[in-house]
Design an enzyme around this catalytic site. Structure first.
Site, PDB file in Angstrom:
ATOM      1  CE  LYS A 153      29.913  30.721 -12.875  1.00  0.00           C
ATOM      2  NZ  LYS A 153      29.241  30.760 -14.110  1.00  0.00           N
ATOM      3  CB  CYS A 159      18.278  49.157 -11.216  1.00  0.00           C
ATOM      4  SG  CYS A 159      18.985  49.868 -12.705  1.00  0.00           S
ATOM      5  CD  GLU A 195      29.030  27.597 -15.514  1.00  0.00           C
ATOM      6  OE1 GLU A 195      28.530  28.245 -16.446  1.00  0.00           O
ATOM      7  OE2 GLU A 195      29.023  27.992 -14.327  1.00  0.00           O
TER       8      GLU A 195
HETATM    9  C1  AGP Z   1      26.352  33.370 -15.072  1.00  0.00           C
HETATM   10  O1  AGP Z   1      27.506  33.265 -14.248  1.00  0.00           O
HETATM   11  C2  AGP Z   1      26.117  34.758 -15.573  1.00  0.00           C
HETATM   12  N1  AGP Z   1      26.003  35.677 -14.490  1.00  0.00           N
HETATM   13  C3  AGP Z   1      25.026  34.861 -16.608  1.00  0.00           C
HETATM   14  O2  AGP Z   1      25.499  34.176 -17.746  1.00  0.00           O
HETATM   15  C4  AGP Z   1      23.643  34.266 -16.241  1.00  0.00           C
HETATM   16  O3  AGP Z   1      23.722  32.877 -16.157  1.00  0.00           O
HETATM   17  C5  AGP Z   1      22.674  34.640 -17.367  1.00  0.00           C
HETATM   18  O4  AGP Z   1      22.585  36.046 -17.418  1.00  0.00           O
HETATM   19  C6  AGP Z   1      21.282  34.035 -17.167  1.00  0.00           C
HETATM   20  O5  AGP Z   1      20.727  34.512 -15.979  1.00  0.00           O
HETATM   21  P1  AGP Z   1      19.370  33.816 -15.451  1.00  0.00           P
HETATM   22  O6  AGP Z   1      19.715  32.390 -15.106  1.00  0.00           O
HETATM   23  O7  AGP Z   1      18.965  34.618 -14.249  1.00  0.00           O
HETATM   24  O8  AGP Z   1      18.358  33.884 -16.564  1.00  0.00           O
END
Ligand code: AGP
Length: 614
Positions: free
Chosen positions: A487, A2, A483
Site C-alpha cells: 500500500k 484500458c 500488504e
Molecule cells: C493492489 O493494491 C494492487 N493494485 C495490485 O497488486 C492488485 O492486487 C493485483 O494486480 C491483483 O489484481 P486482481 O485482484 O484484480 O487480480
C-alpha cells in the site's frame, strides 16, 4: 488495462461514452478518446493525452456530432508514450474507420512492417494502429464490418479487445475479444459494450459476457455473436447486482476512503447467506467441485490478492487438513508445476481479468486440475474459465489500490477452508460454531478499526517526508506486513518492505538505523504459542538500534507499551481474525500518507486497476 465503451441507440452517444469512461478511468488514465458516427456527419473523433478531464474539456469546448453510434477509450500505455497521437481511437480508411483496443498484439511488428512495405503510413507508435489499418483493408474488400473483423482477428496474436465503427455503417459497432475483457450491456432499443460492467451500469443492469475468440455485432435492436470461425453463439446472461451510485464517490474525498469505510460491509456481504450461526457453510457454487478428490490446494494470485490468499491459507490448512500453498500466478505457470485432478487451484482476483492469473488458470485447467475462482467482478473472464466461482460481493472497488477486496478475499478463503473441513469431516461442530462466531463478529470489529482513521492521519502527517518504512509480521501477521508495505509503495511512492519478523536477524536488521520507521504487527498475548514474546523481542532488538516503532497490538497488551513509540490497538479476537483488524490502519496509513504528500490517491502513477497484460 484500458477502459473501453461502445454504444448504439437513440441517445447522444457522447453522453454515454464520456459517462462510461468516467467509470472506467481507474483501468488506465494516460489518455482518452472518442469516435462518433452519425448519418449526417459521418465519423468524427477526438483524443487527448492526459486524464479524461482533458478530453472532456476539449469536447465541451468543441462539441462533436451527436450521433447515436460511438466508441470510447481510456488508455494505460503499453506501446508508445501517452501522447495525442498514441491515444485511441486510431483512424484508418481516410478517417472513415475508428478502432479502439485493449491488450497487446504480440505480432504487431511484422504486421506493421508488411503494411509499411505496402505503402501504408503510421501516425502512432502503437500496436493498435496496425489493427485499424488491417480492418480498413478488409472492410474495403468485403464491405462488411463483421466479416472484416473475422478476417483480421485471425492474423493477430496476443491479447486484444477491439471495437470498430465505420462512417459507412452508422448504427453498427463490432467488437472482438481474445484474452482481454468485453461485456455487453442489454438495453431497451439500445445496447452497450464495456471492458467491465461499470461502463454501462448507469443505463442497464442486464449483461451478457462475451467468451474467448468471439465477435459481437451490435445495433440498437440486435446483438449477434459468433466465434472467430463464424459459428453462432448465445452468450450467458447475468444481472449486475450493484447500481451506478456504488461506483460513485458518494461524497467521500476519494474512492479509497469510501472503500475503506466499506470494509465492514464488504466482509458482511462476503459472509451473508453462506454461514449459519452453528458454523455450517452453504455455498452452492462449490458443489461443482469434486471435493472428495482434492488432496492439495494451490492458490494463485498477484499483489494484494496474493497476500489475502497467504493470510487465508493458514486457517484453511488448519481447518481442512489439506496441504495448502500460495504462489504468484506469474511464477506458478512457468515453473511447470505438477498438478492433476487431485489438485484444487484457487485463483484470487478482484477484477477477474488479471492476465497473469488468467493464464495460470488456463495452465491448471489444461493440466487437469480443478479450478476455483474467488472473484469480485461478475461476468469476468477468470470466473468464466474456472470449474467453480465464489464471488466476494464486496461491491465495485474503483481505487486502483485494493483495500476492501483484501478483507473479502481472505474471508472467502476462510469460508472455503471451513467448507472443505466439513466435507472431509475433520472440523467438529463446536469448532465450526466458534469459527462462525468469530467471523460474524468481524464487521463490527473492523468498523472499530476504521474509526482509528483520524489518529492514523495524524501519524501520517508527521511522517510525510519519510523515505523508507519497514513492516514486520509473523505467521498470519506476515501477509499483513506485505500488504501494508505494498500500500505504501503504490500510494505514497515510498520504499517500503514487509518482512517475516523471524527473518530480521538473518539480514534485514542491517537496515535499522536511528529514526527508521517500523510497523510491527504483534500477535495476541493470549496466543498459547511463543510468537508474542518472540515479536516483542524483535521490537526490543530494533528499538535498541534506534528504530521508531509503531506497534499494532491487542488492547491490553502491556508487554508492548515500554518498547513502542506508538501503539495502535485492536480489539481482542481469535488469532485468524486479528490480522483482518490489523490491516485496516495500514490501509488508512497508506492513503493518508499519499494525501499528506498531495498525491492522487485513487489513480497512482504507473498503475492500473486491472493488469490485463502479462
Ligand atoms: C493492489 O493494491 C494492487 N493494485 C495490485 O497488486 C492488485 O492486487 C493485483 O494486480 C491483483 O489484481 P486482481 O485482484 O484484480 O487480480
Amino acid at each position: 488495462m484500458c477502459g473501453i465503451v461502445g454504444y448504439v441507440g437513440p441517445r447522444s452517444s457522447m453522453d454515454v461514452l464520456v459517462a462510461g469512461l468516467a467509470r472506467l478511468e481507474y483501468r488506465g488514465y494516460d489518455s482518452a478518446g472518442v469516435a462518433v458516427v452519425s448519418e449526417n456527419d459521418g465519423l468524427v473523433s477526438q483524443k487527448r493525452a492526459g486524464k479524461l478531464a482533458v478530453l472532456r474539456d476539449d469536447v465541451d469546448a468543441h462539441p462533436l456530432a451527436s450521433g447515436g453510434t460511438g466508441i470510447a477509450h481510456t488508455r494505460w500505455a503499453t506501446h508508445g508514450a501517452p501522447t495525442d497521437a498514441n491515444a485511441h481511437p486510431h483512424l484508418a480508411d481516410g478517417g472513415k474507420l475508428a478502432l479502439i483496443h485493449n491488450g497487446i498484439i504480440e505480432n504487431f511488428h511484422e504486421l506493421r512492417e508488411e503494411l509499411i512495405a505496402s505503402g501504408e503510413q503510421f501516425l502512432s507508435e502503437t500496436d493498435s494502429e496496425v489493427a485499424a489499418i488491417l480492418l480498413a483493408h478488409a472492410f474495403r474488400e468485403t464491405g462488411d464490418l463483421t466479416t472484416a473483423m473475422q478476417q483480421v482477428v485471425k492474423r493477430l496474436e496476443g491479447a486484444f479487445t477491439l471495437l470498430v465503427v465505420h462512417a459507412d455503417k452508422p448504427g453498427v459497432v463490432v467488437g472482438a475479444r481474445r484474452n482481454s475483457p468485453l461485456v455487453i450491456g442489454v438495453g431497451e432499443g439500445e445496447n452497450f459494450l464495456g471492458s467491465d460492467v461499470a461502463a454501462f451500469v448507469a443505463f442497464t443492469h442486464k449483461a451478457l459476457s462475451l467468451g474467448q475468440d468471439q465477435i459481437v455485432t451490435l445495433t440498437e435492436s440486435a446483438i449477434d455473436v459468433i466465434t472467430f470461425d463464424g459459428e453462432e453463439v448465445h452468450p450467458p446472461e447475468f444481472t449486475v447486482d450493484w447500481d451506478a451510485s456504488a461506483a460513485d464517490k458518494g461524497g467521500w474525498s476519494s474512492f479509497m476512503a469510501k472503500e475503506i469505510s466499506e470494509e465492514p460491509e464488504a466482509v458482511a456481504n462476503t459472509i451473508r447467506g453462506r454461514l449459519s450461526s452453528e458454523g455450517q457453510v452453504v455455498i452452492p457454487e462449490l458443489e461443482a467441485l469434486d471435493v472428495g478428490r482434492i488432496d492439495r490446494v494451490i492458490f494463485i494470485a498477484c499483489g494484494t490478492a496474493a497476500y489475502a490468499a497467504m493470510l487465508g491459507a493458514y486457517a484453511m490448512e488448519k481447518w481442512s487438513g489439506i496441504p495448502v500453498t500460495v504462489e504468484l500466478s506469474h511464477e506458478f505457470r512457468y515453473r511447470e508445476p505438477v498438478v492433476g485432478p487431485g489438485t484444487l487451484v484457487v485463483s484470487v482476483s478482484q477484477s477477474g481479468e488479471t492476465m497473469d492469473t488468467l493464464m495460470a488458470v488456463r495452465f491448471a485447467n489444461d493440466a487437469g486440475a480443478q479450478t476455483l475462482a474467488i472473484c469480485n467482478t461478475q461476468g469476468a473472464t477468470i470466473p468464466r474459465e474456472s470449474t467453480a466461482t465464489v464471488y466476494t460481493h464486496a461491491g465495485p472497488e474503483v481505487a486502483v489500490a485494493s483495500t476492501k477486496a483484501f478483507l473479502s478475499q481472505a474471508v472467502a478463503v476462510y469460508l472455503l477452508g471451513l467448507y472443505l473441513g466439513q466435507h472431509r469431516k475433520v472440523v467438529s461442530a463446536e469448532v465450526a460454531a466458534s469459527i462462525a462466531k468469530d467471523l460474524h463478529a468481524l464487521p463490527e470489529q473492523i468498523q472499530e478499526m476504521v474509526e482509528t482513521g483520524p489518529r492514523i492521519k495524524e501519524l501520517a502527517g508527521w511522517m510525510a517526508d519519510t523515505r523508507s518504512v519497514l513492516y514486520l509480521g509473523r505467521h498470519v501477521g506476515y501477509p499483513v506486513a506485505l500488504e501494508g508495505a505494498l500500500k505504501l509503495k503504490e500510494l505514497a511512492y515510498i520504499h517500503a518492505e514487509g518482512f517475516a519478523a523471524g527473518e530480521l536477524k538473518h539480514g534485514p536488521i542491517a537496515l535499522i538505523e536511528p529514526g527508521q520507521i517500523v510497523f510491527v504487527i504483534v500477535p495476541s498475548p493470549r496466543d498459547p504459542s511463543s510468537l508474542h514474546s518472540k515479536v516483542v523481542s524483535n521490537i526490543q532488538e530494533i528499538r535498541a538500534r534506534g528504530a521508531r516503532v509503531i506497534a499494532i497490538a491487542e488492547k491490553g497488551d502491556a508487554a508492548v507499551l515500554p518498547y513502542a513509540d506508538e501503539v495502535i490497538t485492536i480489539p481482542p479476537a481469535s488469532p485468524f481474525m486479528e490480522p483482518l483488524l490489523a490491516v485496516v490502519p495500514l490501509h488508512i496509513f497508506g492513503m493518508e500518507l499519499a494525501g499528506a504528500k498531495g498525491l492522487d490517491i485513487d489513480q497512482p502513477r504507473n498503475l492500473a486497476k486491472s493488469v490485463t497484460v502479462e
